[in-house]
Design an enzyme around this catalytic site. Structure first.
Site, PDB file in Angstrom:
ATOM      1  N   HIS A  84       0.844  -1.197   0.000  1.00  0.00           N
ATOM      2  CA  HIS A  84       0.000   0.000   0.000  1.00  0.00           C
ATOM      3  C   HIS A  84       0.877   1.245   0.000  1.00  0.00           C
ATOM      4  O   HIS A  84       0.693   2.145  -0.826  1.00  0.00           O
ATOM      5  CB  HIS A  84      -0.927  -0.008   1.213  1.00  0.00           C
ATOM      6  CG  HIS A  84      -1.549   1.322   1.514  1.00  0.00           C
ATOM      7  ND1 HIS A  84      -2.492   1.906   0.691  1.00  0.00           N
ATOM      8  CD2 HIS A  84      -1.353   2.202   2.532  1.00  0.00           C
ATOM      9  CE1 HIS A  84      -2.851   3.077   1.202  1.00  0.00           C
ATOM     10  NE2 HIS A  84      -2.164   3.288   2.315  1.00  0.00           N
ATOM     11  N   ASP A 132       5.693  21.929 -26.488  1.00  0.00           N
ATOM     12  CA  ASP A 132       5.747  20.572 -25.932  1.00  0.00           C
ATOM     13  C   ASP A 132       6.816  20.572 -24.847  1.00  0.00           C
ATOM     14  O   ASP A 132       7.415  21.603 -24.553  1.00  0.00           O
ATOM     15  CB  ASP A 132       6.083  19.544 -27.026  1.00  0.00           C
ATOM     16  CG  ASP A 132       5.575  18.145 -26.658  1.00  0.00           C
ATOM     17  OD1 ASP A 132       5.780  17.734 -25.503  1.00  0.00           O
ATOM     18  OD2 ASP A 132       4.959  17.486 -27.511  1.00  0.00           O
ATOM     19  N   TRP A 155       7.104   0.253   3.962  1.00  0.00           N
ATOM     20  CA  TRP A 155       7.564   0.981   2.773  1.00  0.00           C
ATOM     21  C   TRP A 155       8.937   1.592   3.004  1.00  0.00           C
ATOM     22  O   TRP A 155       9.624   1.961   2.072  1.00  0.00           O
ATOM     23  CB  TRP A 155       6.558   2.051   2.355  1.00  0.00           C
ATOM     24  CG  TRP A 155       6.742   3.375   3.010  1.00  0.00           C
ATOM     25  CD1 TRP A 155       6.266   3.762   4.220  1.00  0.00           C
ATOM     26  CD2 TRP A 155       7.475   4.507   2.498  1.00  0.00           C
ATOM     27  NE1 TRP A 155       6.652   5.042   4.499  1.00  0.00           N
ATOM     28  CE2 TRP A 155       7.391   5.532   3.462  1.00  0.00           C
ATOM     29  CE3 TRP A 155       8.184   4.751   1.320  1.00  0.00           C
ATOM     30  CZ2 TRP A 155       7.995   6.774   3.298  1.00  0.00           C
ATOM     31  CZ3 TRP A 155       8.793   6.000   1.169  1.00  0.00           C
ATOM     32  CH2 TRP A 155       8.695   6.992   2.147  1.00  0.00           C
ATOM     33  N   SER A 159      12.674   6.437 -13.994  1.00  0.00           N
ATOM     34  CA  SER A 159      11.560   7.151 -14.608  1.00  0.00           C
ATOM     35  C   SER A 159      11.390   8.541 -14.003  1.00  0.00           C
ATOM     36  O   SER A 159      11.260   9.528 -14.725  1.00  0.00           O
ATOM     37  CB  SER A 159      10.285   6.328 -14.437  1.00  0.00           C
ATOM     38  OG  SER A 159       9.161   7.119 -14.694  1.00  0.00           O
ATOM     39  N   SER A 160      11.405   8.634 -12.663  1.00  0.00           N
ATOM     40  CA  SER A 160      11.216   9.974 -12.071  1.00  0.00           C
ATOM     41  C   SER A 160      12.377  10.886 -12.377  1.00  0.00           C
ATOM     42  O   SER A 160      12.184  12.086 -12.577  1.00  0.00           O
ATOM     43  CB  SER A 160      11.056   9.961 -10.550  1.00  0.00           C
ATOM     44  OG  SER A 160      10.741   8.759 -10.060  1.00  0.00           O
ATOM     45  N   HIS A 220      13.093  12.219   3.483  1.00  0.00           N
ATOM     46  CA  HIS A 220      12.420  13.453   3.870  1.00  0.00           C
ATOM     47  C   HIS A 220      12.192  14.396   2.705  1.00  0.00           C
ATOM     48  O   HIS A 220      11.078  14.863   2.511  1.00  0.00           O
ATOM     49  CB  HIS A 220      13.056  14.143   5.069  1.00  0.00           C
ATOM     50  CG  HIS A 220      12.035  15.033   5.683  1.00  0.00           C
ATOM     51  ND1 HIS A 220      11.062  14.550   6.516  1.00  0.00           N
ATOM     52  CD2 HIS A 220      11.722  16.323   5.456  1.00  0.00           C
ATOM     53  CE1 HIS A 220      10.208  15.521   6.791  1.00  0.00           C
ATOM     54  NE2 HIS A 220      10.590  16.614   6.176  1.00  0.00           N
ATOM     55  N   GLU A 226      11.759  13.464  -0.154  1.00  0.00           N
ATOM     56  CA  GLU A 226      10.706  12.761  -0.901  1.00  0.00           C
ATOM     57  C   GLU A 226       9.306  13.195  -0.453  1.00  0.00           C
ATOM     58  O   GLU A 226       8.416  13.383  -1.284  1.00  0.00           O
ATOM     59  CB  GLU A 226      10.876  11.246  -0.718  1.00  0.00           C
ATOM     60  CG  GLU A 226       9.703  10.400  -1.159  1.00  0.00           C
ATOM     61  CD  GLU A 226       9.490  10.336  -2.668  1.00  0.00           C
ATOM     62  OE1 GLU A 226      10.445  10.650  -3.392  1.00  0.00           O
ATOM     63  OE2 GLU A 226       8.380   9.972  -3.088  1.00  0.00           O
ATOM     64  N   TYR A 254       8.456  16.031   0.590  1.00  0.00           N
ATOM     65  CA  TYR A 254       8.182  17.355   0.026  1.00  0.00           C
ATOM     66  C   TYR A 254       7.979  17.280  -1.473  1.00  0.00           C
ATOM     67  O   TYR A 254       7.248  18.086  -2.043  1.00  0.00           O
ATOM     68  CB  TYR A 254       9.282  18.347   0.402  1.00  0.00           C
ATOM     69  CG  TYR A 254       9.231  18.639   1.878  1.00  0.00           C
ATOM     70  CD1 TYR A 254       8.156  19.343   2.407  1.00  0.00           C
ATOM     71  CD2 TYR A 254      10.185  18.158   2.743  1.00  0.00           C
ATOM     72  CE1 TYR A 254       8.048  19.559   3.750  1.00  0.00           C
ATOM     73  CE2 TYR A 254      10.084  18.372   4.097  1.00  0.00           C
ATOM     74  CZ  TYR A 254       9.017  19.069   4.600  1.00  0.00           C
ATOM     75  OH  TYR A 254       8.908  19.273   5.941  1.00  0.00           O
ATOM     76  N   SER A 310      -2.402  27.097  -5.140  1.00  0.00           N
ATOM     77  CA  SER A 310      -2.141  28.516  -5.364  1.00  0.00           C
ATOM     78  C   SER A 310      -2.740  29.005  -6.675  1.00  0.00           C
ATOM     79  O   SER A 310      -2.886  30.212  -6.874  1.00  0.00           O
ATOM     80  CB  SER A 310      -0.636  28.792  -5.375  1.00  0.00           C
ATOM     81  OG  SER A 310      -0.065  28.349  -4.176  1.00  0.00           O
ATOM     82  N   HIS A 331      14.790  13.610  12.279  1.00  0.00           N
ATOM     83  CA  HIS A 331      13.603  13.573  13.130  1.00  0.00           C
ATOM     84  C   HIS A 331      12.814  12.275  12.944  1.00  0.00           C
ATOM     85  O   HIS A 331      11.911  11.999  13.718  1.00  0.00           O
ATOM     86  CB  HIS A 331      12.724  14.817  12.932  1.00  0.00           C
ATOM     87  CG  HIS A 331      12.048  14.930  11.605  1.00  0.00           C
ATOM     88  ND1 HIS A 331      11.856  16.126  10.971  1.00  0.00           N
ATOM     89  CD2 HIS A 331      11.525  14.012  10.780  1.00  0.00           C
ATOM     90  CE1 HIS A 331      11.240  15.925   9.827  1.00  0.00           C
ATOM     91  NE2 HIS A 331      11.018  14.652   9.690  1.00  0.00           N
ATOM     92  N   HIS A 332      13.157  11.481  11.931  1.00  0.00           N
ATOM     93  CA  HIS A 332      12.529  10.167  11.804  1.00  0.00           C
ATOM     94  C   HIS A 332      13.220   9.146  12.701  1.00  0.00           C
ATOM     95  O   HIS A 332      12.777   8.014  12.796  1.00  0.00           O
ATOM     96  CB  HIS A 332      12.612   9.679  10.356  1.00  0.00           C
ATOM     97  CG  HIS A 332      11.868  10.552   9.391  1.00  0.00           C
ATOM     98  ND1 HIS A 332      10.555  10.342   9.066  1.00  0.00           N
ATOM     99  CD2 HIS A 332      12.243  11.661   8.709  1.00  0.00           C
ATOM    100  CE1 HIS A 332      10.165  11.268   8.206  1.00  0.00           C
ATOM    101  NE2 HIS A 332      11.171  12.087   7.980  1.00  0.00           N
ATOM    102  N   THR A 368       6.021  27.216   5.762  1.00  0.00           N
ATOM    103  CA  THR A 368       4.717  26.598   5.506  1.00  0.00           C
ATOM    104  C   THR A 368       3.602  27.506   5.999  1.00  0.00           C
ATOM    105  O   THR A 368       2.578  27.664   5.332  1.00  0.00           O
ATOM    106  CB  THR A 368       4.636  25.224   6.196  1.00  0.00           C
ATOM    107  OG1 THR A 368       5.848  24.521   5.939  1.00  0.00           O
ATOM    108  CG2 THR A 368       3.475  24.414   5.674  1.00  0.00           C
ATOM    109  N   LYS A 411       2.848  30.187   3.580  1.00  0.00           N
ATOM    110  CA  LYS A 411       1.980  29.765   2.485  1.00  0.00           C
ATOM    111  C   LYS A 411       0.510  29.731   2.923  1.00  0.00           C
ATOM    112  O   LYS A 411      -0.367  30.238   2.232  1.00  0.00           O
ATOM    113  CB  LYS A 411       2.404  28.390   1.969  1.00  0.00           C
ATOM    114  CG  LYS A 411       3.834  28.364   1.477  1.00  0.00           C
ATOM    115  CD  LYS A 411       4.111  27.180   0.617  1.00  0.00           C
ATOM    116  CE  LYS A 411       3.439  27.269  -0.712  1.00  0.00           C
ATOM    117  NZ  LYS A 411       4.031  28.243  -1.622  1.00  0.00           N
ATOM    118  N   ARG A 459       1.789   0.835  15.105  1.00  0.00           N
ATOM    119  CA  ARG A 459       1.438   0.686  13.701  1.00  0.00           C
ATOM    120  C   ARG A 459       1.955  -0.647  13.171  1.00  0.00           C
ATOM    121  O   ARG A 459       2.764  -1.309  13.812  1.00  0.00           O
ATOM    122  CB  ARG A 459       1.975   1.853  12.876  1.00  0.00           C
ATOM    123  CG  ARG A 459       3.444   2.089  12.979  1.00  0.00           C
ATOM    124  CD  ARG A 459       3.889   3.397  12.337  1.00  0.00           C
ATOM    125  NE  ARG A 459       3.903   3.332  10.878  1.00  0.00           N
ATOM    126  CZ  ARG A 459       4.830   3.931  10.108  1.00  0.00           C
ATOM    127  NH1 ARG A 459       5.794   4.634  10.663  1.00  0.00           N
ATOM    128  NH2 ARG A 459       4.777   3.851   8.813  1.00  0.00           N
TER     129      ARG A 459
END
Lengths: 545, 197
Positions: A91, A120, A156, A184-185, A268, A270, A272, A283, A317-318, A343, A346, A465
């Site tokens: 998932h 293009d 994950w 790909s990315s 991290h 990632e 964002y 926006s 922080h993880h 943040t 924004k 979890r």
């Protein structure tokens, strides 16, 4: 300020441009499936990305519903714990790498050339290649579920040594599929940077670009910086598993904690990558439906850039609970809290845009408003998690699950849905069905909050979890979460219905489908946008203020 | 667009692509460079409980009798090695500067010979650099015949500059199997120790 084009002259100009496009001697595109396999058109590739992402969203959603079904009641009902672990892992992997990221790339393919007045993407063939890598990557990943020993079952985040020494034999295929998805990315990111930096309409400066383009430019830089680190980590895993190295194996002089540092140095930024383009979409939508200009364009750009820079300094922080010197904990705690500043800029800018606006509540605006409110809830629980001493209580509980689902589901995914509703008239030439969209929105909001809000409480009460069973005291919260998950999951079928109806027909949309306050360049081409646009670059005129 | 503009645009795209590719290659290399950098960083700072796996000389210091520090020993079995490892005592109390010797028992519980290695770790990490080991089984691998039992010493000293807030130091040893022959990495460690001994 965002690019403002006087509507009238541009409309004429671009419709002539579009006709000129048709008049060009394009050789006829191949018919049938080959047309989609070989297409180099940014709009067709964008559509492919979006359809792929929606398909994967449903597959990842089915995995989530298996998890929620098992957690509906305490005890083991439907699946074995080994399979439960594969479901939580798949998932997460599918939603992150196959649903959210390709959805944003799809929107980028469709909208960036239209928003900057380019005919293009800069590298159309590479664009085709980077899309077709995705079905290969995720076909391979999904096939691991059928392999002996099952698919990935280590979460994950695939922490070593769980994902190396103790992993199922299919892990090598998992690594390969992640490599392909990563390539790909990366190719997509190169293409987007090359397009934005080189293909803008004459006269459009960087600070004239719509925020969706800006946020994607910064996201693409993040991708280029961290996807190679992910590739490095999984290469090390591959070597540990198959070639006897000991990068993460303490017995051979390696260190499992190194894995976590490398993973989160990628991980991290990632997260964002999955939220910055959402900021760009919101926006665009909020000013349109508030009938005002976006408040604080420049500060929005700087805030996104600040968030991107800070994202490289907070991976620790993880890992508070892994063991870290006090100085490290303090550094990562304060650096993380610092992210709340840009943040906040924004969020306040969005609110200020709406202030005294003449707001209307069409489906894109509903999703955008829900985004602002619920993303902020996710941001606040993030601040709570950032507090190192408190994190020891929250770590690995459902509070973390609640936090990141709040920023990803009513955050990133609502923004993607908002973007889809916003640009559907441009893609199909028709407005989405109002009544169905409203049902979709309200069922989604209720479902999402019923699913994830109780998780805050079960998490604070200590529910861990990734476990298929739980203590009796968590039964009511889990019942609510499971009900909400099924409401949310099934209401997404309404979204499919909206899209199908919208493609087939519906109220005709004019070029400026959402009124005169949507003034980015994409609204200057007819709806639906012809296959070829801006073959003659439009002249960009900066608004006089 | 004029042909000139088109050409300029193509050159711009090419330049952007090459720069991006260079950045990509750099970041991929950086990921691998982080492995030795991380190791060096941990050893220099003592973070993560990483200990020097070479013998250090005992420094004859005056024993600081005003302070007593508890040193605890924890032994753990990593997966896949049918050995039993035990410290002769769970903890000792000693003064900084004092030298102490503790024996550890290793027993091979299987009916085949095997190689094993005890990987050390120190907690809290700010004490790591203040633990001096003169002799430790953790400097090298052990070979045990089927059912064999050996006793090996750990000789160590806590330095006098041990941070004042440290009252308990925990030394953890985790046993891991060594597969096949000795790897060159460990052989180097052994020569180093041989030189110093």
């Amino acid at each position: 300020m965002a690019p403002k084009v006087p509507p009238q002259p541009t409309l004429e100009q671009s419709s002539t441009a579009a006709e000129a496009g048709h008049g060009h001697a394009h050789h006829a595109p191949p018919k049938g499936i080959l047309r989609w396999l070989l297409t180099t058109n940014h709009k067709e590739i964008g559509t492919l990305y979006l359809i792929f992402s929606l398909t994967m969203f449903f597959i990842g959603g089915i995995f989530a519903l298996v998890v929620r079904l098992e957690l509906f009641q305490p005890g083991l009902q439907f699946v074995r714990p080994e399979f439960f672990n594969q479901m939580t892992t798949m998932h997460g992997l599918i939603m992150v790498f196959a649903a959210v990221m390709p959805a944003f790339t799809g929107l980028a393919n469709w909208m960036i050339p239209l928003q900057i007045g380019a005919p293009d993407m800069a590298l159309p063939r590479l664009n085709n290649f980077s899309f077709w890598l995705l079905p290969v990557a995720f076909g391979l990943l999904l096939s691991t579920l059928l392999m002996p020993g099952g698919g990935p079952n280590f979460g994950w985040t695939f922490y070593a040594p769980l994902s190396t020494t103790f992993a199922p034999p299919s892990t090598t295929f998992f690594i390969l599929s992640l490599h392909i998805a990563g390539i790909s990315s990366i190719l997509g990111a190169i293409n987007i940077i090359a397009t934005i930096l080189n293909m803008r309409a004459p006269g459009m400066r960087l600070m004239d670009m719509p925020l969706f383009v800006w946020t994607w430019l910064i996201t693409a830089f993040l991708l280029i910086a961290v996807m190679p680190v992910l590739a490095g980590v999984i290469t090390m895993m591959l070597m540990d598993i198959n070639f006897g190295t000991s990068f993460f194996n303490a017995a051979g002089g390696g260190d499992p904690v190194l894995f976590q540092h490398l993973f989160w140095f990628f991980g991290h930024p990632e997260v964002y990558i999955m939220i910055l383009p959402a900021f760009g979409i919101v926006s665009a939508i909020i000013p349109t439906f508030s009938r005002k200009r976006l408040f604080g364009y420049a500060s929005m750009v700087y805030a996104v850039a600040a968030i991107a820079v800070l994202s490289f300094l907070v991976w620790g922080h993880h890992m508070f609970a892994v063991g870290m010197p006090l100085v490290g904990q303090l550094f990562f705690m304060y650096a993380t809290m610092l992210i709340a500043v840009p943040t906040g800029v924004k969020v306040f800018n969005w609110v200020a845009t709406m202030f005294r606006g003449s707001i209307s509540f069409e489906p894109p605006m509903l999703f955008a408003l829900a985004f602002v409110v619920q993303f902020t809830i996710g941001g606040f629980s993030g601040l709570m998690l950032a507090i190192a001493p408190a994190d020891f209580q929250y770590h690995d509980t459902y509070f973390v699950v609640a936090h990141f689902h709040y920023v990803l589901v009513p955050g990133a995914i609502f923004a993607i849905l908002a973007g889809a509703y916003y640009w559907l008239p441009k893609w199909t030439g028709h407005y989405p069905n109002e009544r169905l969209s409203q049902w979709h929105f309200w069922l989604s909001v209720i479902g999402v909050n019923l699913t994830f809000f109780p998780m805050h409480f079960s998490g604070l009460a200590g529910m861990p979890r990734r476990i298929p069973d739980y203590a009796l005291q968590f039964a009511d919260f889990n019942l609510a979460s499971s009900l909400g998950a099924f409401i949310f999951g099934f209401s997404q079928l309404l979204f499919v219905a909206v899209i199908v109806l919208c493609v087939r027909g519906g109220k005709k949309a004019p070029a400026q489908a959402w009124g005169e306050y949507a003034t980015d360049l994409e609204w200057s081409v007819p709806s639906p946008a012809p296959l070829h646009t801006f073959e003659t670059p439009p002249t960009f005129e900066r608004p006089a203020h | 667009m004029s042909p000139n503009e088109t050409r300029a645009r193509q050159a711009g795209v090419r330049r952007t692509v090459w720069r991006s590719v260079a950045a990509l290659a750099g970041m991929f290399a950086f990921a691998f460079a982080l492995v030795p950098l991380y190791d060096a960083f941990c050893r220099l700072t003592g973070i993560n409980g990483k200990v020097d796996t070479t013998a250090q000389a005992i420094v004859s210091e005056e024993v600081d009798e005003s302070r007593t520090v508890t040193v605890q020993f924890i032994t753990r079995n990593g997966a896949g090695l049918p050995w039993h490892m035990q410290a002769e005592t769970r903890q000792v109390r000693l003064h900084p500067g004092q030298t102490s010797e503790v024996n550890f028992t290793f027993r091979n519980q299987s009916d085949g010979e095997s190689w094993g290695r005890a990987v050390p770790s120190v907690s809290p990490s700010n004490a790591t650099r203040h633990v001096r080991k003169t002799s430790c089984f953790c400097f090298e691998e052990q070979q045990l015949q089927a059912g064999e039992r050996i006793e090996l010493p750990l000789v160590f000293q806590l330095a006098r500059d041990l941070p004042p807030e440290v009252h308990t130091v925990t030394l953890v040893y985790t046993l891991y199997p060594v597969e096949g022959k000795r790897q060159p990495q460990q052989a180097v460690v052994q020569t180093k120790q041989g030189e110093e001994a």
